[in-house]
Design an enzyme around this catalytic site. Structure first.
Site, short mmCIF file in Angstrom:
data_model
loop_
_atom_site.label_atom_id
_atom_site.label_comp_id
_atom_site.label_asym_id
_atom_site.label_seq_id
_atom_site.Cartn_x
_atom_site.Cartn_y
_atom_site.Cartn_z
N LYS A 1 7.92 2.87 -61.91
CA LYS A 1 7.28 3.40 -60.90
C LYS A 1 8.19 3.86 -59.71
CE LYS A 1 7.32 -0.19 -57.67
NZ LYS A 1 8.27 -0.31 -56.78
N GLY B 1 15.63 -5.55 -61.41
CA GLY B 1 15.76 -5.92 -59.74
C GLY B 1 16.10 -4.82 -59.26
N ASP C 1 2.98 -6.24 -57.98
CA ASP C 1 2.82 -4.73 -58.44
C ASP C 1 1.85 -4.49 -59.77
OD1 ASP C 1 4.11 -4.03 -56.32
OD2 ASP C 1 6.16 -3.74 -57.23
N GLY D 1 13.73 -2.20 -58.11
CA GLY D 1 12.65 -1.63 -57.28
C GLY D 1 11.82 -0.73 -58.07
N GLY E 1 9.84 -1.70 -60.85
CA GLY E 1 8.88 -2.23 -61.27
C GLY E 1 8.64 -2.53 -62.64
N GLY E 2 9.69 -2.73 -63.29
CA GLY E 2 9.96 -2.92 -64.80
C GLY E 2 9.30 -4.06 -65.23
N GLY E 3 9.58 -5.13 -64.90
CA GLY E 3 8.78 -6.65 -64.96
C GLY E 3 7.22 -6.51 -64.87
O1 C5P Z 1 4.21 -10.48 -55.87
P1 C5P Z 1 5.75 -10.69 -56.38
O2 C5P Z 1 6.18 -11.49 -57.21
O3 C5P Z 1 6.31 -9.26 -56.67
O4 C5P Z 1 6.44 -10.96 -54.84
C1 C5P Z 1 7.82 -11.41 -54.84
C2 C5P Z 1 8.14 -12.09 -53.43
O5 C5P Z 1 8.20 -10.67 -52.65
C3 C5P Z 1 6.99 -12.66 -52.79
O6 C5P Z 1 7.00 -14.16 -53.10
C4 C5P Z 1 7.37 -12.58 -51.32
O7 C5P Z 1 8.31 -13.35 -51.01
C5 C5P Z 1 7.74 -11.19 -51.37
N1 C5P Z 1 6.34 -10.09 -51.21
C6 C5P Z 1 5.79 -10.07 -49.72
N2 C5P Z 1 5.00 -9.37 -49.49
C7 C5P Z 1 4.57 -8.56 -50.48
C8 C5P Z 1 4.79 -8.47 -51.73
C9 C5P Z 1 6.22 -9.46 -52.07
O8 C5P Z 1 6.42 -10.73 -48.99
N3 C5P Z 1 3.55 -7.69 -50.27
#
Ligand code: C5P
Length: 280
Positions: free
Chosen positions: A18, A102, A140, A104, A106-108
């Site tokens: 994405k 890593g 995501d 951005g 959204g692969g994982g």
């Molecule tokens: O949800 P995800 O695992 O992608 O988020 C990784 C980290 O990114 C979260 O632990 C948080 O530190 C940060 N994050 C955030 N606000 C979001 C999404 C992610 O602060 N809306």
């Protein structure tokens, strides 16, 4: 031809990347996440996930260095579904990664969502339960359960689907270094106090994208992470300047918390086209 019952079954899932056509970060919440306002869009760059039902879970191969543990979104998805079903699964996997990790893109999250869709169908898991499992894996992941074009709010999991955009494409540039998502959020230095999110801008941008008002698209598309990430990693900022210079694109942006950059084009001028929720 009659299928051989003993022949091992193999299922291949396509997991799209994405981009974020718009991304604003609002206030920091008590749970540590941030409020966001984004437009997600899936594109036709895919990871390939090959499932081997009946093969013991833990059989995991990948073309990148990825362990079978809690750092792996596929592992998290299996564990969360096993917990929901109250039984262990037997599901070997191979992951052919094409989406930079890593980056951005959204692969994982997409890999996990593709697996959840498969497991949801196979074990008749209700939509709400599957959504909860998706949220527990990453912000995501719920988006990728459907894909196409979506407006994301909350921490990214509150989704509305304004109709899939079509006939756009992007070129991508991965500057060679990944950016940690928690670090990128920290760089923004948001507090718990209100930080207005531009809901009107998102509506205007979507209209501009539908009406092909290219100048307005260029003016309205944004990513709050660009300034702080370019300041912290000047090589990404330099890559952005070079990438933008070379192309006459509608807009050039970073996607998510970085580091991948994209240039947006009309039609099929770019390498990867927008895909709808029904594609792939
Ligand atoms: O949800 P995800 O695992 O992608 O988020 C990784 C980290 O990114 C979260 O632990 C948080 O530190 C940060 N994050 C955030 N606000 C979001 C999404 C992610 O602060 N809306």
């Amino acid at each position: 031809m009659v299928a051989d019952r003993n022949e091992p079954v193999e299922i291949t899932l396509k997991c799209p990347a994405k981009i974020n056509l718009f991304l604003e970060v609002g206030q920091k919440r008590e749970d540590g996440y941030h409020e966001i306002l984004t437009i997600f869009q899936t594109i036709d760059l895919y990871d390939e996930l090959i499932l081997h039902p009946g093969v013991p879970t833990g059989y995991f191969r990948s073309n990148i260095d990825l362990a079978w543990n809690g750092s792996n979104t596929l592992y998290k998805a299996v564990k969360a579904v096993e917990k929901h079903l109250g039984k262990e699964l037997a599901l070997g996997m191979e992951l052919k990664k094409k989406i930079p990790a890593g980056g951005g893109l959204g692969g994982g999250s997409s890999d996990a969502a593709a697996l959840l869709r498969y497991l949801g169908e196979t074990f008749h898991i209700e939509r709400e339960a599957l959504f909860e499992v998706a949220c527990s894996i990453g912000s995501d992941v719920p988006f990728f359960l459907r894909g196409g074009t979506a407006i994301g709010t909350g921490r990214g999991e509150v989704l509305t689907f304004p109709g899939d955009l079509e006939d756009y494409s992007v070129d991508l540039c991965f500057p060679g270094i990944g950016v940690s998502t928690p670090l990128a959020y920290t760089l923004l230095g948001r507090s718990a106090d209100g930080h207005e999110l531009g809901n009107k801008e998102v509506e205007k941008l979507l209209s501009a994208l539908r009406e092909r008002d290219l100048t307005l698209i260029g003016r309205l598309s944004k990513n709050d992470f660009e300034g702080p990430v370019f300041a912290m990693f000047p090589e990404i900022g330099r890559a952005y300047d070079k990438f933008k210079e070379k192309r006459e694109a509608i807009a050039t942006r970073m996607t998510g918390s970085g580091s991948t950059l994209f240039s947006l084009f009309e039609g099929t001028k770019g390498e990867y086209r927008f895909i709808t929720s029904t594609d792939g």
